[in-house]
Design an enzyme around this catalytic site. Sequence first.
Site, PDB file in Angstrom:
ATOM      1  N   LYS A 106      -1.391 -13.488  -1.628  1.00  0.00           N
ATOM      2  CA  LYS A 106      -0.850 -12.227  -0.480  1.00  0.00           C
ATOM      3  C   LYS A 106       0.695 -12.130  -1.414  1.00  0.00           C
ATOM      4  CE  LYS A 106      -1.475 -10.020   2.753  1.00  0.00           C
ATOM      5  NZ  LYS A 106      -2.053  -9.197   3.352  1.00  0.00           N
TER       6      LYS A 106
HETATM    7  P1  NAD Z   1       0.755  -0.178   8.323  1.00  0.00           P
HETATM    8  O1  NAD Z   1       2.417   0.278   7.811  1.00  0.00           O
HETATM    9  O2  NAD Z   1      -0.268   1.810   8.043  1.00  0.00           O
HETATM   10  O3  NAD Z   1       0.901   0.081  10.446  1.00  0.00           O
HETATM   11  C1  NAD Z   1       1.544  -0.820  11.471  1.00  0.00           C
HETATM   12  C2  NAD Z   1       1.469  -0.545  12.362  1.00  0.00           C
HETATM   13  O4  NAD Z   1       1.924  -1.349  13.504  1.00  0.00           O
HETATM   14  C3  NAD Z   1       2.376   0.646  13.210  1.00  0.00           C
HETATM   15  O5  NAD Z   1       1.459   1.980  12.814  1.00  0.00           O
HETATM   16  C4  NAD Z   1       3.841   0.487  12.980  1.00  0.00           C
HETATM   17  O6  NAD Z   1       4.265   0.960  14.503  1.00  0.00           O
HETATM   18  C5  NAD Z   1       3.075  -0.436  13.652  1.00  0.00           C
HETATM   19  N1  NAD Z   1       3.620  -1.873  14.732  1.00  0.00           N
HETATM   20  C6  NAD Z   1       4.701  -2.460  13.887  1.00  0.00           C
HETATM   21  N2  NAD Z   1       4.676  -3.515  14.553  1.00  0.00           N
HETATM   22  C7  NAD Z   1       4.549  -2.877  15.770  1.00  0.00           C
HETATM   23  C8  NAD Z   1       4.736  -3.533  17.084  1.00  0.00           C
HETATM   24  N3  NAD Z   1       5.754  -4.703  17.111  1.00  0.00           N
HETATM   25  N4  NAD Z   1       4.000  -3.485  18.352  1.00  0.00           N
HETATM   26  C9  NAD Z   1       3.419  -2.341  18.156  1.00  0.00           C
HETATM   27  N5  NAD Z   1       2.737  -1.935  16.855  1.00  0.00           N
HETATM   28  C10 NAD Z   1       3.464  -2.215  15.575  1.00  0.00           C
HETATM   29  O7  NAD Z   1      -0.418  -1.439   8.679  1.00  0.00           O
HETATM   30  P2  NAD Z   1      -2.152  -1.688   8.463  1.00  0.00           P
HETATM   31  O8  NAD Z   1      -2.624  -0.873   7.314  1.00  0.00           O
HETATM   32  O9  NAD Z   1      -2.891  -1.249   9.194  1.00  0.00           O
HETATM   33  O10 NAD Z   1      -1.813  -3.280   8.613  1.00  0.00           O
HETATM   34  C11 NAD Z   1      -1.809  -4.064  10.018  1.00  0.00           C
HETATM   35  C12 NAD Z   1      -2.190  -5.004  10.525  1.00  0.00           C
HETATM   36  O11 NAD Z   1      -3.819  -4.788   9.582  1.00  0.00           O
HETATM   37  C13 NAD Z   1      -1.019  -5.901   9.820  1.00  0.00           C
HETATM   38  O12 NAD Z   1      -2.189  -7.107  10.362  1.00  0.00           O
HETATM   39  C14 NAD Z   1      -2.978  -6.255   8.199  1.00  0.00           C
HETATM   40  O13 NAD Z   1      -2.221  -7.393   7.231  1.00  0.00           O
HETATM   41  C15 NAD Z   1      -3.908  -6.357   8.462  1.00  0.00           C
HETATM   42  N6  NAD Z   1      -4.204  -5.705   7.654  1.00  0.00           N
HETATM   43  C16 NAD Z   1      -4.833  -4.104   6.450  1.00  0.00           C
HETATM   44  C17 NAD Z   1      -5.777  -4.244   5.882  1.00  0.00           C
HETATM   45  C18 NAD Z   1      -5.541  -2.571   5.167  1.00  0.00           C
HETATM   46  O14 NAD Z   1      -5.898  -2.607   4.198  1.00  0.00           O
HETATM   47  N7  NAD Z   1      -4.327  -1.684   5.656  1.00  0.00           N
HETATM   48  C19 NAD Z   1      -6.237  -5.038   5.691  1.00  0.00           C
HETATM   49  C20 NAD Z   1      -6.762  -6.075   6.269  1.00  0.00           C
HETATM   50  C21 NAD Z   1      -5.783  -6.249   6.986  1.00  0.00           C
END
Ligand code: NAD
Length: 418
Positions: A106
């Site tokens: 990561k």
């Molecule tokens: P992203 O940047 O697309 O979206 C994040 C979202 O979370 C946004 O809508 C933001 O406003 C919201 N957010 C941030 N802080 C917040 C809070 N305190 N309360 C409520 N909402 C809040 O990111 P993503 O890619 O969707 O990732 C989100 C989670 O999913 C992370 O933990 C990431 O590690 C995990 N994840 C993502 C992927 C992927 O393929 N994108 C894969 C596995 C895991």
Amino acid sequence: MTGETNPFESLQEQIDDAAAHLDISEGIQTRLKNPERVLETNLSVEMDDGSIEVFRAYRSQFNGDRGPYKGGIRYHPGVNRDEVKALSGWMVYKCATVGIPYGGGKGGIPIDPNEYSESELERLTRSFAKELRPLIGEDRDIPAPDVNTGQREMNWIKDTYETLENTTAPGVITGKDISSGGSAGRVEATGRSTVIAAREAFEYLDRDISDATVAVQGYGNAGWITAKLVAELGATVVAVSDSSGGIYSEDGFDPVAAKDHKRETGSVVGFPQADEEISNDDLLTLDVDLLVPAALENAIDGDLAEEVSADLISEAANGPLTPEADDVLTEKDVTVVPDILANAGGVTVSYFEWVQNRQRFYWSEEKVNDELEGIIVDAFDDLTTAFETHDLPNFRTAAYVVAIQRVLDAYEQSGNWP
Ligand code: NAD
């Protein structure tokens, strides 16, 4: 959000909990709990006004016993060394849970990307790619998107790497745009596995996901796709949120229209179809059938877990529950499908993207989704088998028991050398 729980300590506790059910020596357990190496670097980047700003950046390579290191790159003010180490470790056990041939890595930079122009972000990302170049490669370490990074950043990293190496190597990074060698279905993959895992868990509990009411915290890539796909299965999305707050309607609303509203205004808050505005903590404690944390780590701590009223949690985010929250929810008999299975669709379709890149032969979206479905369903079956065979306290420990055994098997087959 507590902000106090160190995610690296959470990861280590999760590994200890599972290792207690396996025959592992102390030395090997320590090895399983710590990264092999962490790059910490300072990037000097020219800003649009000609000044130089220095950015701290990290890449953790946690464990490579099962294959090349694999994992995303995050741009967020909360990024720090321990968070990156934790996220890289979760990747190891995630890849092992779903049986794809990768280790875990990561990376991240502690910035709010909204404060920088696109050209500044491009120079920053290319500078990071230059620093990463000796560590990454199609068979070494393969980054991907995470919070606040996406296809654009992946395309820049690929281009920088290929230019410096004087080669073509689309498999050096995944989550690319389709025209740069990305895979059909990658954008939807994390939400898709979160929903498949929830559907399987409901079935395990003799319930049907199509009857479920659903709340989703975080409305980015993982959260909004989860809301869209769960609604397509007939479930009712009653609440969603982002960092500005949440919205709620007892009878549900159209998650696609809520996303359109967020695209236009920057937030789900103010969405006209919603009955009321709620806080993120309100959302996490709603009396719903399915709760999907899809924002960041530590969203639910032990105190908040006491208030959680959902029957099932499917973790789209990485590390959204503290270990104390896990204990409380186990005690309350709330079923939690752990992140290392629920959100594994992202890395699984990244793996498909890499396979397609290496073969220079591309699959249809239907084939990608079918293969993903098979992998998540099989992994869920392996998890429930371990859960029942070892009489484990919850699904998280079951997933770690499966995953740790797979990492151990690979390590023991290779031998400890030198
Ligand atoms: P992203 O940047 O697309 O979206 C994040 C979202 O979370 C946004 O809508 C933001 O406003 C919201 N957010 C941030 N802080 C917040 C809070 N305190 N309360 C409520 N909402 C809040 O990111 P993503 O890619 O969707 O990732 C989100 C989670 O999913 C992370 O933990 C990431 O590690 C995990 N994840 C993502 C992927 C992927 O393929 N994108 C894969 C596995 C895991």
